[in-house]
Design a protein around this motif. Structure first.
Motif, PDB file in Angstrom:
ATOM      1  N   ARG A 761       0.699  -1.403  -0.050  1.00 24.34           N
ATOM      2  CA  ARG A 761       0.055  -0.086  -0.050  1.00 24.34           C
ATOM      3  C   ARG A 761       0.811   1.393   0.022  1.00 24.34           C
ATOM      4  NH1 ARG A 761      -3.315  -2.893   4.157  1.00 24.34           N
ATOM      5  NH2 ARG A 761      -5.315  -3.633   2.791  1.00 24.34           N
ATOM      6  N   ASN A 762       1.765   1.226   0.817  1.00 23.62           N
ATOM      7  CA  ASN A 762       2.829   2.435   0.636  1.00 23.62           C
ATOM      8  C   ASN A 762       3.661   2.646  -0.559  1.00 23.62           C
ATOM      9  OD1 ASN A 762       2.639   2.615   3.636  1.00 23.62           O
ATOM     10  ND2 ASN A 762       4.227   1.332   3.928  1.00 23.62           N
ATOM     11  N   ASP A 765       0.481   4.203  -2.822  1.00 23.32           N
ATOM     12  CA  ASP A 765       0.472   5.374  -2.471  1.00 23.32           C
ATOM     13  C   ASP A 765       1.165   6.424  -3.088  1.00 23.32           C
ATOM     14  OD1 ASP A 765      -1.966   4.490  -1.115  1.00 23.32           O
ATOM     15  OD2 ASP A 765      -1.147   4.563   0.856  1.00 23.32           O
TER      16      ASP A 765
END
Length: 809
Positions: A761-762, A765
């Motif tokens: 997810r990082n 993002d």
């Protein structure tokens, strides 16, 4: 006739229309019908009355006083009135019959209700209260109670249900109830028709007279010859007594209640027993838990004691052996030299016993594993005989070894040494005074490979023939008795652990002979494989990297039964040989000179030429951390020393099959990848991405490594021109091993190997703003870990937002 009915006290209604009869009978509900009409209509009207369930018990009489018609005689009526004089008696008889039928039906219905309640529930109090209520509705008794007793000798009884007070529960003294006492003693019903005249009630008659009691019926409750209590019924003055019907009804109710009470008591006893067993189980479990805790504490204390003792024994023994060797190097006369040599031999023996103590302290797992090395069995026999010469001399027994030729085999020297020592010690113990013990070692030729045959024979009393098969049983020493050392049962375990056999014989010349065989080194491969030989050109190649010559020899002997084997002596040489010869598998020690096994494994995986060669690492360190570290560096397997030969072969075979499957998958992937590129973006299309995703998921699940899948979906379809150059934008934020795909309509997918969901997810993002800026569209993203999800990856892909696949035409 009508005036005669009125004079007799009957009320009547009359109708001449037969069609009105069913309706009139339903509205008036008469007690009887007197028919004088004939014909078809009369028959139909009577049939209609009979078919109505509410009028089915209505009594119908035919009037033959005015007409003797045969039609009236054939009507389905209940009785015939032939004259005016018998009219009243016939009607009275019909009405009595009807009332009897109603009472019988009422009793049967109440009995059925009681039986159904008794068979559908084990709530005894509710059943008994229902029973006294139903009995009281049938029998006009001013008291109806259920009385229970514990056993036949009880002096008191318990009233558990009574019609007058449903909540009443009290104990009564049977001495004050003679009728109840007799019923319980005889287990027969007791009927007191007239309390004032029955001699049984003489003692309690004054008290009953003041209460106006007329009759009493006591029906005992007996089930399967077990007395449970009684059903107690009492009628006062002014009421009819207990007729035959009431007695039979009470008997039927008592039978149903007795069965119900017995079942309820059994259920209560069973429940109590179950609760007791559960409580005992809990207590026993608590005791076992506490005992297990104490055993663990004792085992830990044992380990500490063994560790301390072995250390405290090893230190002085090393000093003793060191000084003994110094004495041998000095100038000693022959007798002194012989004594010094004996001291050193015995010191080594004690040191071996210390090692054995340590090994036994580890339990059965350590005892049933071997640390193999190449050794000479003939030499081991001679050394064992030399060590035990002093013991034999003390008992006056001649001990000698006959081992003329060298016999090399692969085995655990310590375990085989202890087997020999145990057998020789037993033979010395049981030999005759001034007798002889001989240890013979010879080569035995067999079709499946030569073996070493070791015989330890004494000239003692021997073993009875029926005891020979039993001497190796655990906890049994046979006729020889008093075994020392490991015991014959453990000797058998050690020999069989090396692939050999052991047995006992009774020689014709007397005494006992213990014989065991062990496969020789050149035949180990055939013994462990037991498969037909293959053409060496077809066999896979295995590179063994091991710096200890004895361990390397064992590995070669085990592996060459199925594979072509090369050997390298250090890590640098192993790496060079792997790059030059490209073996199918590398079996490598972790601790190697020049370049250790972990660094060599990293170097092999870092090179494209050798990255697909599976590596099995070996180490004497058995910690889990070492295993995890080795697998993280790219090894496909990790084995601890000492190892089992069959386990090594099994793991080698598994690693080679894994490599073959991966090579086939890679070849298939390369063929399909050509048709799996997206023409717009140049990255994988849906088909190509699914192929790579399946490969990465399979690899991640196999090696327990995370693999994350991310899907980036635009709010609306993206034009092709906006997607051109998007791979360069995305790769600026991604790693080299990350995989890109275009699923159509501007939907992008990213496969992130070695990356968990949070890290994925990082990454997404940080990537999302660049994608939105390049395409001019807003994107939504979703990330999932596909390496631990049992759901098919195709379904996971759609769940994350990818469009469904286009159906094939």
């Amino acid at each position: 006739m009508l005036s005669h009915l009125s004079d007799s006290g009957y009320q009547w209604a009359i109708t001449e229309d037969m069609q009105e009869l069913p309706g009139l009978a339903e509205s008036l509900r008469p007690d009887a019908v007197l028919m004088s009409a004939t014909g078809k209509r009369a028959t139909e009207a009577l049939s209609a009355v009979r078919q109505d369930s509410r009028l089915r018990e209505l009594r119908v009489l035919a009037d033959l006083t005015r007409s003797r018609s045969e039609v009236l005689r054939k009507l389905p009526v209940d009785d015939w009135v032939r004259s005016l004089e018998e009219l009243t008696s016939r009607l009275d008889s019909a009405l009595r019959e009807r009332r009897l039928m109603e009472r019988t039906r009422n009793r049967m219905e109440r009995l059925l209700e009681i039986t159904q309640a008794a068979t559908s529930s084990l709530e005894l109090e509710q059943i008994l209260r229902l029973a006294v209520e139903k009995v009281g509705a049938v029998i006009n008794a001013d008291r109806c109670s259920v009385v229970l007793v514990e056993d036949i000798n009880s002096r008191t009884a318990s009233v558990v249900a009574t019609l007058e007070d449903p909540g009443l529960s009290l104990d009564v003294d049977l001495a004050r109830y003679p009728e109840l006492r007799r019923a319980l003693e005889t287990r027969q019903a007791v009927l007191v028709e007239e309390v004032q005249r029955d001699p049984l009630m003489a003692e309690v008659r004054p008290a009953l007279t003041s209460l106006g009691v007329r009759s009493i019926l006591v029906q005992p409750l007996v089930c399967q010859d077990e007395l449970l209590g009684a059903l107690f019924l009492r009628i006062s003055h002014g009421s009819e007594g207990f007729g035959r019907d009431e007695q039979e009804f009470a008997q039927a109710v008592a039978a149903a209640l007795a069965n119900c009470i017995r079942n309820a008591r059994l259920h209560t006893a069973l429940k109590k027993k179950r609760d007791e067993l559960e409580l005992a189980y809990v207590e026993r479990y608590r005791e076992l838990t506490e005992a297990n805790r104490r055993l663990k504490d004792l085992n830990r204390l044992k380990d500490e004691i063994i560790a301390v003792c072995s250390h405290d024994l090893r230190a002085p023994l090393q000093v003793l052996l060191g000084h003994g060797r110094l004495l041998l190097e000095g100038g000693l006369d022959p007798q002194q030299k012989q004594s010094a040599e004996a001291m050193i031999r015995q010191g080594r023996k004690i040191l071996g016993l210390v090692e054995s103590l340590l090994e036994r302290g580890k339990g059965d797992v350590a005892r049933l594993s071997i640390e193999p090395r190449v050794l000479d069995m003939s030499l081991l026999c001679k050394e064992s005989v030399t060590e035990l010469e002093i013991l034999a001399a003390e008992r006056g027994v001649a001990l000698r070894a006959e081992a003329p030729e060298s016999m090399m085999l692969i085995g655990d020297e310590l375990k085989l040494h202890e087997v020999l020592q145990n057998l020789i010690t037993n033979a010395i113990h049981h030999a005759q005074d001034a007798g002889e013990v001989v240890v013979k070692a010879s080569r035995l030729v067999r079709p499946d490979g030569d073996v070493a045959r070791i015989v330890v024979q004494d000239d003692g009393k021997g073993i009875p023939p029926d005891e020979l098969p039993l001497v190796f049983d655990r906890y049994r020493s046979g006729a020889k008795g008093g075994g020392t050392g490991l015991g014959l049962a453990i000797c058998k375990e050690f020999v069989e652990l090396h692939g050999g056999e052991i047995w006992a014989e009774a020689p014709s010349e007397g005494g006992a002979a213990f014989i065991f065989t062990l496969p020789l080194a050149q035949e180990v491969s055939r013994a462990v494989q037991n498969l037909p030989a293959k053409d060496t050109a077809e066999q896979p190649r295995v590179l063994v990297v091991e710096d200890e010559p004895e361990i390397a020899a064992v590995l070669v002997e085990v592996l060459r039964s199925r594979y072509r084997v090369d050997v390298a002596r250090d890590g640098a040489e192993g790496l060079a040989r792997a790059r030059s010869s490209r073996p199918d598998l590398v079996v490598m020690d972790v601790f190697l000179p020049k370049l250790d096994g972990l660094d060599a494994a990293v170097a092999l995986k870092s090179s494209s030429d050798t990255a697909n060669i599976p590596v099995i690492l070996l180490s004497a360190h058995q910690g889990v951390a070492d295993k995890v570290r080795a697998l993280n560096l790219g090894a496909v397997d990790y084995m601890s020393k000492p190892f089992n030969a069959m386990e090594l072969l099994g793991r080698t075979e598994r690693a080679l099959k894994l490599r073959k499957a991966e090579s086939e998958l890679e070849r298939t992937s390369s063929l399909l990848r050509r048709s799996g590129n997206d023409p717009i973006t140049g990255v994988y299309d849906r088909r190509g991405l699914m192929l790579r995703l399946d490969h990465e998921v399979s690899r991640g699940r196999r090696y327990s490594r995370p693999v994350s899948l991310a899907v980036l979906r635009p709010d609306r379809p993206v034009l092709d021109d906006a997607l051109r150059g998007i791979p360069d934008v995305m790769r600026a934020r991604l790693r080299t091993q990350d995989i890109l795909g275009h699923m159509g309509e501007g939907v992008l997918a990213v496969v992130l190997p070695e990356c968990n969901v949070e890290a994925g997810r990082n990454v997404i993002d940080r990537l999302l703003p660049d994608v939105e800026k390049h395409t001019g569209m807003e994107y939504r993203s979703a990330v999932a870990d596909v390496s631990h999800d049992s759901e098919p990856v195709e379904r996971i892909l759609e769940r994350l937002g990818a469009p469904p696949p286009v159906p094939k035409l």
